[in-house]
Every structure is written in structure tokens, then in C-alpha cells.
Design a protein around this motif. Structure first.
Motif, short mmCIF file in Angstrom:
data_model
loop_
_atom_site.label_atom_id
_atom_site.label_comp_id
_atom_site.label_asym_id
_atom_site.label_seq_id
_atom_site.Cartn_x
_atom_site.Cartn_y
_atom_site.Cartn_z
N LEU A 47 0.84 -1.20 0.00
CA LEU A 47 0.00 0.00 0.00
C LEU A 47 0.88 1.25 0.00
O LEU A 47 0.62 2.19 -0.76
CB LEU A 47 -0.93 0.00 1.23
N PHE A 48 1.91 1.26 0.83
CA PHE A 48 2.85 2.38 0.85
C PHE A 48 3.48 2.60 -0.52
O PHE A 48 3.47 3.71 -1.05
CB PHE A 48 3.93 2.16 1.92
N LEU A 49 4.03 1.54 -1.12
CA LEU A 49 4.70 1.67 -2.41
C LEU A 49 3.75 2.15 -3.51
O LEU A 49 4.15 2.89 -4.41
CB LEU A 49 5.34 0.33 -2.82
N ASN A 50 2.49 1.74 -3.43
CA ASN A 50 1.50 2.13 -4.44
C ASN A 50 0.89 3.51 -4.17
O ASN A 50 0.07 3.97 -4.96
CB ASN A 50 0.40 1.08 -4.53
N SER A 51 1.25 4.13 -3.05
CA SER A 51 0.63 5.40 -2.65
C SER A 51 1.61 6.56 -2.61
O SER A 51 1.29 7.60 -2.05
CB SER A 51 -0.01 5.23 -1.25
N LEU A 52 2.78 6.42 -3.18
CA LEU A 52 3.81 7.46 -3.06
C LEU A 52 3.31 8.83 -3.53
O LEU A 52 3.46 9.83 -2.83
CB LEU A 52 5.07 7.06 -3.81
N GLU A 53 2.72 8.89 -4.71
CA GLU A 53 2.21 10.17 -5.23
C GLU A 53 1.08 10.72 -4.37
O GLU A 53 1.03 11.93 -4.11
CB GLU A 53 1.75 10.02 -6.67
N GLU A 54 0.18 9.84 -3.94
CA GLU A 54 -0.93 10.28 -3.09
C GLU A 54 -0.42 10.83 -1.76
O GLU A 54 -0.96 11.80 -1.23
CB GLU A 54 -1.94 9.15 -2.86
N ILE A 55 0.62 10.21 -1.20
CA ILE A 55 1.19 10.68 0.07
C ILE A 55 1.77 12.08 -0.12
O ILE A 55 1.55 12.97 0.70
CB ILE A 55 2.26 9.71 0.59
N GLU A 56 2.51 12.28 -1.21
CA GLU A 56 3.08 13.60 -1.48
C GLU A 56 1.99 14.65 -1.65
O GLU A 56 2.07 15.75 -1.07
CB GLU A 56 3.95 13.55 -2.74
N LYS A 57 0.95 14.33 -2.41
CA LYS A 57 -0.16 15.28 -2.61
C LYS A 57 -0.86 15.58 -1.30
O LYS A 57 -1.20 16.74 -1.01
CB LYS A 57 -1.17 14.73 -3.63
N PHE A 58 -1.09 14.54 -0.50
CA PHE A 58 -1.75 14.71 0.80
C PHE A 58 -0.92 15.63 1.70
O PHE A 58 -1.45 16.52 2.35
CB PHE A 58 -1.96 13.34 1.45
#
Length: 188
Positions: free
Chosen positions: A84-95
Motif C-alpha cells: 500500500l505504501f509503495l502504491n501510494s507514493l504520489e498520493e502521500i506527497e499530494k496529501f
């Protein structure tokens, strides 16, 4: 930190067992890896990822066989949260960018109570990356946590993500003041 052993995990890849002396002078072991990612940076960089595999010894053998079923379930959840972390890198940055721009309390509490100046204004990730870096990522059976260090501030923030009961990814942010602190970027 001293490398003790390594293990080729089917889903996590090559992970290392390292020993570090804690603040009480005791030696603690933990499983980790360095992952090369483009995350909060324009360039690829190594990110230190810790795994909460506390029931495994330095040879990746279960310490407590009586808890085998629970340990295997937790390991499966750790793998899920790592993916989940690896697949969410862009979303984490945007968040993180939106939270910073909206002056989320995880960022502003420290500045408004201690500093004489406001948070810098940022318009995009490139500007935000001038003020923040990833200190480490911690993956447990409950969630992943991305610990962020901010320039000129000893207060860190943690973005954490998990799958809710419906299997949907969720993300939130908190101040790391209640967590073991690391030196601010300016001090390293």
C-alpha cells in the motif's frame, strides 16, 4: 547500527536484521531495508524502511512458536501495508502538500507556539521538498508511517495510511511530538 544478518523474504525482498543500541544502553534488533525511491525528491534516493517483525530472530525464525498463527497474520498485514505504501507514493506527497498548504495542525502547532515566523508558502511539491525530507518509513500490521523532518524545526510530522474495514486505503497526518524524536535537518 550493525548488520547482523539478511533474509530474502518472498514478498518484502531482501531485508536486513540490524542491531542498534537504544537510549538505555540495551541492544535492540529490527528488520529493515533501504528502498531506492523517488519520494519527496526530484532524484531517486534511499529510504530507510523499518518492519515491525518483532517475533522473528536474526535468522528469521519465529521466537514464540505458540503465537505462530498471530505472527503469520501480522506478517501478511505488514506485507499488505508495505505494498500500500509503495502504491501510494504520489498520493502521500499530494496529501502532505495539501495538509501543509492548509496549515494542518501537525505542521502549525510547533510554529505558532515556538517560532517567530509563519510556515513558508509553497505552491507545489518541488517547493515543499526544499523544506522537508523523509526521515524513515515504519511498516506495521496496522499501518505504514512516513516520518517527515522539516528544515529549521525539531517537530516532525507523520503521515500514516492503512486499509479500512472495507479494504479502502485511508490516510491521515499527526504531529510526531509524541513519538521518539530525530534531529532536524539543520542539525544533521
Amino acid at each position: 547500527m550493525k548488520k547482523i544478518s539478511e533474509y530474502d523474504h518472498n514478498e518484502l525482498g531482501k531485508i536486513l536484521c540490524c542491531r542498534v543500541e537504544n537510549s538505555y544502553g540495551d541492544n535492540e534488533s529490527y528488520w529493515c531495508k533501504k528502498e531506492k525511491l523517488r519520494f519527496f525528491s526530484k532524484e531517486l534516493q534511499y529510504i530507510h524502511i523499518l518492519f515491525d517483525l518483532y517475533n522473528y530472530d536474526s535468522n528469521f525464525k519465529m521466537i514464540d512458536e505458540e503465537c505462530k498463527e498471530k505472527t503469520l497474520q501480522e506478517e501478511k498485514k505488514i506485507v499488505e501495508n508495505y505494498k500500500l505504501f509503495l502504491n501510494s507514493l504520489e498520493e502521500i506527497e499530494k496529501f502532505c502538500l495539501l495538509s501543509f498548504q492548509n496549515e494542518n495542525a501537525a505542521f502549525t502547532d510547533y510554529y505558532y507556539t515556538v517560532m517567530d515566523y509563519d510556515l513558508p508558502k509553497v505552491n507545489n511539491m518541488e517547493e515543499l521538498c526544499q523544506y522537508v525530507r523523509v526521515a524513515q518509513v515504519y511498516v506495521s500490521s496496522e499501518c505504514y508511517e512516513v516520518r517527515l523532518q522539516f528544515l529549521y524545526s525539531p517537530a516532525d510530522a507523520v503521515i500514516y495510511g492503512y486499509l479500512n474495514d472495507n479494504g479502502e486505503p485511508k490516510m491521515d497526518i499527526k504531529s510526531a511530538l509524541d513519538i521518539i524524536r530525530v534531529n532536524p535537518i539543520i542539525g544533521t
